[in-house]
Write a protein that holds these residues in place. Structure first.
Motif, mmCIF file in Angstrom:
data_model
loop_
_atom_site.group_PDB
_atom_site.id
_atom_site.type_symbol
_atom_site.label_atom_id
_atom_site.label_comp_id
_atom_site.label_asym_id
_atom_site.label_seq_id
_atom_site.Cartn_x
_atom_site.Cartn_y
_atom_site.Cartn_z
ATOM 1 N N GLY A 260 4.983 8.258 2.690
ATOM 2 C CA GLY A 260 5.844 9.332 2.225
ATOM 3 C C GLY A 260 6.448 9.055 0.863
ATOM 4 N N PHE A 261 5.745 8.287 0.044
ATOM 5 C CA PHE A 261 6.290 7.884 -1.258
ATOM 6 C C PHE A 261 5.511 8.556 -2.377
ATOM 7 N N ARG A 262 6.194 9.370 -3.147
ATOM 8 C CA ARG A 262 5.582 10.052 -4.290
ATOM 9 C C ARG A 262 6.183 9.469 -5.566
ATOM 10 N N THR A 263 5.360 8.780 -6.322
ATOM 11 C CA THR A 263 5.843 8.054 -7.495
ATOM 12 C C THR A 263 6.339 9.002 -8.570
ATOM 13 N N ASP A 264 7.576 8.770 -8.999
ATOM 14 C CA ASP A 264 8.191 9.599 -10.038
ATOM 15 C C ASP A 264 8.327 8.846 -11.348
ATOM 16 N N SER A 265 8.679 7.545 -11.257
ATOM 17 C CA SER A 265 8.867 6.758 -12.479
ATOM 18 C C SER A 265 8.620 5.285 -12.205
ATOM 19 N N GLY B 196 10.538 6.595 -6.320
ATOM 20 C CA GLY B 196 9.978 7.806 -5.742
ATOM 21 C C GLY B 196 10.755 9.055 -6.092
ATOM 22 N N GLU B 197 10.140 10.193 -5.839
ATOM 23 C CA GLU B 197 10.808 11.463 -6.091
ATOM 24 C C GLU B 197 12.070 11.619 -5.247
ATOM 25 N N ASP B 198 12.127 10.918 -4.112
ATOM 26 C CA ASP B 198 13.299 10.989 -3.244
ATOM 27 C C ASP B 198 14.365 9.963 -3.615
ATOM 28 N N TRP C 231 0.853 -1.196 0.000
ATOM 29 C CA TRP C 231 0.000 0.000 0.000
ATOM 30 C C TRP C 231 0.882 1.237 0.000
ATOM 31 N N ILE C 232 0.773 2.042 -1.045
ATOM 32 C CA ILE C 232 1.641 3.195 -1.223
ATOM 33 C C ILE C 232 0.864 4.476 -0.960
#
Length: 459
Positions: A272-277, A290-292, A229-230
């Motif tokens: 705290g995970f923001r999907t970037d790719s 993630g973005e991080d 779960w993200i």
């Protein structure tokens, strides 16, 4: 033909659109409902396996009830919660049938404007009727209207996995492994897709709760089934909704089911995970980045439930007053803005909050909320009651509030979606006491830190 003799065109034969038609019928106002699908409630039928958290008593519009009564229709048990398929078959299709030729199927609206006036022209604009272009299997058609009620919803435009609001880099290339709907795990083919697999669920609203609970049930029968779960924010007391404090018990139970899925080890929570790719590994599995810079362990499937957004392209020749963030009417937006609150205490609203600079056009139902989550069918019914009264010139009725909405039992305040630790969500927010702390088991892949803007939730 004078403008008053022209029909009101309703776009969409879903819950709000058909309720609008029932109110128009009750007032003797000519109308035409244009539905793109082959039957009533085509969008609802696409989630026919999902059980609503509202009861039948909250899902039947009063004017529709009156229209159906002479047909021999039997109202379902008011205390039970139907599935989407039951809602469509037992209420929405019979209602469309009762409206008869006023509902046209396979009629897809392609544009709405003022007759002879594009959006630039001021001269005698309000004196011109609306013109609605649509396509059918027979070709292109158009109809003139005194007013237009757009109840086409948001189902066809789900939001992507990318935290920027755009598809994550690589998201389109791996579309064969991504679903944007709650899977129907009773369907053998769908069940086989997820059984024994590791599946990422991105989102935090009622849809994500439902998907997590369904995957947890599947895991009990199919070894190796596991969910990740993200969330974009941290886990707080408000993450799982109002629970027993929710005035819609079935809605509260959804959040508790999602919590149980994690507590019982059927899902890991990654916060705290923001999907970037998104990338494929050598085995064809998907890696979310993630973005991080975090790279999650590979998954077999991804279910993206990050919300829905309105399709506005066919209204481009009209002068709409939409909030720049939510794409909801400017007077309504502050009441439903999740940046400010996530309450179930939004007061009932009608034609005034739904009006636009272009007089006579109304966005109602799910579409009126733009990108905001958690819409109730009851809200849509009150909207169309008020709007139809306004079209009829009955200002007294249009301004009258005839609905009390149930509260969610939780409210988050400003900054809820950007607070890395979810601290503001724990503080109780703008208009509610702080919810009790939630203890939750967090898997090894997790980092306690924010979340997906809600995946929404209807009815």
């Amino acid at each position: 033909m004078s403008e008053q003799q022209l029909p009101v065109v309703v776009i969409g034969a879903g819950p709000a659109g058909l309720a609008a038609a029932a109110h128009l019928n009750e007032r003797g106002i000519g109308h035409l409902v244009l539905e793109s699908g082959p039957a009533a409630a085509s969008a609802v039928r696409e989630w026919s396996h999902v059980r609503l958290f509202s009861t039948w008593g909250e899902l039947v519009d009063p004017a529709a009830d009156k229209l159906l009564a002479p047909t021999g229709w039997t109202k379902p048990d008011a205390a039970t919660c139907p599935t989407g398929g039951e809602w469509a078959d037992k209420y929405l299709q019979p209602l469309a049938d009762a409206l008869g030729e006023q509902v046209r199927y396979q009629a897809t609206v392609t544009g709405v404007s003022r007759a002879g006036r594009d959006r630039i022209v001021d001269a005698d604009r309000e004196g011109q009727p609306f013109v609605v272009h649509f396509t059918t299997p027979a070709g292109e058609e158009r109809v003139f209207a005194r007013a237009v009620i757009d109840a086409s919803g948001t189902w066809t435009t789900p939001s992507p996995a990318g935290a920027s609001g755009l598809p994550a880099l690589g998201e389109k290339a791996v579309a064969d492994r991504i679903a944007y709907r709650i899977p129907d795990l009773k369907d053998p083919a769908v069940r086989a897709r997820y059984a024994g697999k590791r599946t990422a669920v991105i989102g935090s609203g009622a849809s994500a709760f439902t998907a997590l609970a369904s995957l947890a049930d599947l895991a009990k029968d199919a070894a190796g089934t596991h969910a990740v779960w993200i969330l974009r924010r941290g886990i707080s007391g408000s993450t799982f909704g109002g629970g027993s404090a929710d005035q819609l018990p079935a809605r509260g139970a959804l959040g508790l089911s999602a919590k149980a899925a994690v507590d019982n080890g059927y899902a890991d929570a990654v916060t705290g995970f923001r999907t970037d790719s998104v990338e494929r590994d050598a085995d064809g599995r998907l890696i979310l980045i993630g973005e991080d810079g975090r790279r999650l362990d590979p998954v077999d499937e991804v279910i993206v439930l990050t919300g829905l957004r309105p399709d506005l392209w066919f209204l481009s020749e009209l002068r709409l007053g939409l909030d720049e963030r939510l794409e909801a009417p400017v007077e309504l937006a502050p009441l439903i803005d999740p940046n400010q609150h996530s309450c179930g205490t939004v007061y009932p609203h009608g034609h005034r909050e739904l009006s636009h600079p272009e007089q006579g056009i109304y966005l109602v139902g799910m579409k009126s909320y733009g990108r905001a989550p958690t819409f109730l069918a009851m809200t849509g019914y009150e909207q169309v009651r008020s709007v139809v009264a306004a079209i009829d010139g009955d200002t007294e009725s249009a301004d009258r509030v005839e609905l009390t909405l149930p509260e969610t039992g939780v409210c988050g305040g400003a900054g809820l979606f950007d607070d890395p630790a979810g601290e503001q969500g724990e503080g109780g927010g703008c208009c509610a006491p702080a919810p009790a702390a939630v203890q939750i088991g967090v898997g090894a892949a997790a980092a306690l830190t924010v979340e997906e803007s809600s995946s929404g939730g209807c009815c």
